[in-house]
Scaffold this motif. Structure first.
Motif, PDB file in Angstrom:
ATOM      1  N   THR A   8       0.434 -11.610   3.746  1.00 15.25           N
ATOM      2  CA  THR A   8       0.116 -12.839   3.794  1.00 15.25           C
ATOM      3  C   THR A   8      -0.158 -13.065   2.095  1.00 15.25           C
ATOM      4  N   GLU A   9      -0.006 -12.202   1.423  1.00 10.94           N
ATOM      5  CA  GLU A   9      -0.024 -12.611  -0.143  1.00 10.94           C
ATOM      6  C   GLU A   9       0.656 -10.844  -0.720  1.00 10.94           C
ATOM      7  N   LEU A  10       1.685 -11.540  -1.746  1.00  7.65           N
ATOM      8  CA  LEU A  10       2.336 -10.346  -2.446  1.00  7.65           C
ATOM      9  C   LEU A  10       2.410 -10.830  -3.379  1.00  7.65           C
ATOM     10  N   LYS A  11       1.604 -10.121  -5.003  1.00  3.92           N
ATOM     11  CA  LYS A  11       1.831 -11.368  -5.992  1.00  3.92           C
ATOM     12  C   LYS A  11       1.600  -9.904  -7.337  1.00  3.92           C
ATOM     13  N   VAL A  12       2.292 -10.223  -8.417  1.00  7.85           N
ATOM     14  CA  VAL A  12       2.339  -8.882  -9.528  1.00  7.85           C
ATOM     15  C   VAL A  12       1.252  -9.605 -10.117  1.00  7.85           C
ATOM     16  N   THR A  13       0.532  -8.433 -10.692  1.00 10.39           N
ATOM     17  CA  THR A  13      -1.127  -9.270 -11.453  1.00 10.39           C
ATOM     18  C   THR A  13      -1.719  -8.429 -12.809  1.00 10.39           C
ATOM     19  N   ASN A  14      -2.080  -8.284 -13.708  1.00  5.63           N
ATOM     20  CA  ASN A  14      -2.174  -8.125 -14.911  1.00  5.63           C
ATOM     21  C   ASN A  14      -1.239  -7.707 -15.233  1.00  5.63           C
ATOM     22  N   THR A  15      -0.161  -8.643 -15.654  1.00  5.46           N
ATOM     23  CA  THR A  15       0.500  -8.824 -16.944  1.00  5.46           C
ATOM     24  C   THR A  15       2.072  -7.527 -16.000  1.00  5.46           C
ATOM     25  N   GLY A  16       2.193  -7.119 -15.034  1.00  2.84           N
ATOM     26  CA  GLY A  16       2.991  -6.167 -14.174  1.00  2.84           C
ATOM     27  C   GLY A  16       2.473  -5.108 -13.693  1.00  2.84           C
ATOM     28  N   THR A  17       1.137  -4.112 -14.573  1.00  3.40           N
ATOM     29  CA  THR A  17       0.468  -3.600 -14.329  1.00  3.40           C
ATOM     30  C   THR A  17      -0.281  -3.406 -12.534  1.00  3.40           C
ATOM     31  N   ASN A  18       0.167  -4.280 -12.406  1.00  2.00           N
ATOM     32  CA  ASN A  18      -0.606  -4.291 -10.626  1.00  2.00           C
ATOM     33  C   ASN A  18       0.495  -5.334  -9.497  1.00  2.00           C
ATOM     34  N   LEU A  19       0.723  -4.634  -7.932  1.00  3.58           N
ATOM     35  CA  LEU A  19       1.090  -5.963  -7.313  1.00  3.58           C
ATOM     36  C   LEU A  19      -0.507  -6.159  -6.194  1.00  3.58           C
ATOM     37  N   ALA A  20      -0.534  -6.866  -6.386  1.00  3.17           N
ATOM     38  CA  ALA A  20      -1.893  -6.879  -5.041  1.00  3.17           C
ATOM     39  C   ALA A  20      -1.315  -7.336  -3.698  1.00  3.17           C
ATOM     40  N   VAL A  21      -1.458  -7.334  -2.749  1.00  6.11           N
ATOM     41  CA  VAL A  21      -1.218  -6.990  -1.450  1.00  6.11           C
ATOM     42  C   VAL A  21      -1.990  -7.159  -0.145  1.00  6.11           C
ATOM     43  N   ALA A  22      -2.433  -8.820   0.785  1.00  6.76           N
ATOM     44  CA  ALA A  22      -2.802  -8.443   1.352  1.00  6.76           C
ATOM     45  C   ALA A  22      -2.699  -8.772   2.795  1.00  6.76           C
ATOM     46  N   LYS A  68       5.123   7.446 -16.285  1.00  8.34           N
ATOM     47  CA  LYS A  68       4.964   6.296 -16.764  1.00  8.34           C
ATOM     48  C   LYS A  68       3.717   5.411 -16.311  1.00  8.34           C
ATOM     49  N   ARG A  69       2.948   5.887 -16.961  1.00  5.33           N
ATOM     50  CA  ARG A  69       1.399   5.366 -17.198  1.00  5.33           C
ATOM     51  C   ARG A  69       1.749   4.417 -17.752  1.00  5.33           C
ATOM     52  N   ASN A  70       2.815   3.660 -17.847  1.00  9.07           N
ATOM     53  CA  ASN A  70       2.528   1.979 -18.686  1.00  9.07           C
ATOM     54  C   ASN A  70       4.460   1.273 -18.157  1.00  9.07           C
ATOM     55  N   VAL A  71       4.478   2.142 -17.247  1.00  6.22           N
ATOM     56  CA  VAL A  71       5.374   1.079 -15.856  1.00  6.22           C
ATOM     57  C   VAL A  71       4.779  -0.136 -15.275  1.00  6.22           C
ATOM     58  N   ALA A  72       5.474  -1.483 -15.989  1.00  8.57           N
ATOM     59  CA  ALA A  72       4.726  -2.353 -14.843  1.00  8.57           C
ATOM     60  C   ALA A  72       6.361  -2.821 -14.254  1.00  8.57           C
ATOM     61  N   ILE A  73       5.804  -3.887 -13.313  1.00  6.99           N
ATOM     62  CA  ILE A  73       6.611  -4.658 -12.444  1.00  6.99           C
ATOM     63  C   ILE A  73       7.424  -5.369 -13.123  1.00  6.99           C
ATOM     64  N   SER A  74       8.422  -5.506 -12.295  1.00 10.32           N
ATOM     65  CA  SER A  74       9.923  -7.036 -13.527  1.00 10.32           C
ATOM     66  C   SER A  74       9.475  -7.973 -12.148  1.00 10.32           C
ATOM     67  N   ASP A  75       9.992  -7.228 -11.374  1.00 14.66           N
ATOM     68  CA  ASP A  75      10.346  -8.690 -10.391  1.00 14.66           C
ATOM     69  C   ASP A  75      10.882  -7.290  -8.877  1.00 14.66           C
ATOM     70  N   VAL A  76      10.481  -8.844  -7.919  1.00 12.27           N
ATOM     71  CA  VAL A  76       9.609  -8.494  -7.088  1.00 12.27           C
ATOM     72  C   VAL A  76      11.197  -9.027  -5.866  1.00 12.27           C
ATOM     73  N   VAL A 118      11.295  -4.114  -9.013  1.00 12.78           N
ATOM     74  CA  VAL A 118      11.708  -3.242  -9.996  1.00 12.78           C
ATOM     75  C   VAL A 118      10.937  -3.597 -11.152  1.00 12.78           C
ATOM     76  N   PHE A 119      11.207  -2.234 -12.055  1.00 10.51           N
ATOM     77  CA  PHE A 119      10.184  -1.343 -12.897  1.00 10.51           C
ATOM     78  C   PHE A 119      10.563  -1.973 -13.594  1.00 10.51           C
ATOM     79  N   ASP A 120      10.014  -2.024 -15.008  1.00 14.08           N
ATOM     80  CA  ASP A 120      10.566  -2.416 -16.750  1.00 14.08           C
ATOM     81  C   ASP A 120      11.649  -0.673 -16.902  1.00 14.08           C
ATOM     82  N   ASP A 121      11.232  -0.279 -16.031  1.00 14.70           N
ATOM     83  CA  ASP A 121      12.126   1.408 -16.595  1.00 14.70           C
ATOM     84  C   ASP A 121      13.632   1.150 -16.541  1.00 14.70           C
TER      85      ASP A 121
END
Length: 121
Positions: free
Chosen positions: A9-23, A60-68, A79-82
């Motif tokens: 019901t929800e899919l959102k990149v949070t914390n400048t890409g460091t997390n994916l919130a899923v509900a 990959k400690r500092n990897v972020a999500i750049s796109d969904v 899509v990850f920033d690496d």
């Protein structure tokens, strides 16, 4: 609820890409770290092409999500920033990894230690 029946019901990149919130529609909510999603990506690059071929992905400690990117009505491609972008994350996969993330994370840390690898780039 079976993971196959999970519907987000929800899919959102949070914390400048460091997390994916899923509900999910059954009320479950997960904050999934980008690092965990990257190192356990359902892609062939990470999972291999058969049993026992999964790769332990270090650094990959500092990897972020750049796109969904939506994939039909059943998944997203993260899509990850690496540069990694070949994993198709189904709703069932996100449900399962959300539910088991503590165990999956511990398994990953154990693999790194056993192989002399590190989370740091």
């Amino acid at each position: 609820m079976r993971h196959e029946d999970a519907w987000p019901t929800e899919l959102k990149v949070t914390n400048t890409g460091t997390n994916l919130a899923v509900a999910f529609d059954d009320g479950r909510r997960y904050e999934l770290p980008a690092e965990l999603l990257r190192v356990r990506s359902p892609s062939a690059e990470v999972q291999g092409h058969g049993p026992g071929q999964r790769v332990t992905v270090p650094g990959k400690r500092n990897v972020a999500i750049s796109d969904v990117v939506p994939v039909g009505h059943y998944a997203v491609r993260l899509v990850f920033d690496d540069g990694h972008d070949s994993g198709i994350f189904t709703w069932a996969f996100l449900s399962e990894i959300g539910e088991t993330q503590d165990d999956v994370w511990q398994g990953y840390l154990t693999e790194l230690t056993e192989k002399g690898l590190r989370r740091e780039p």
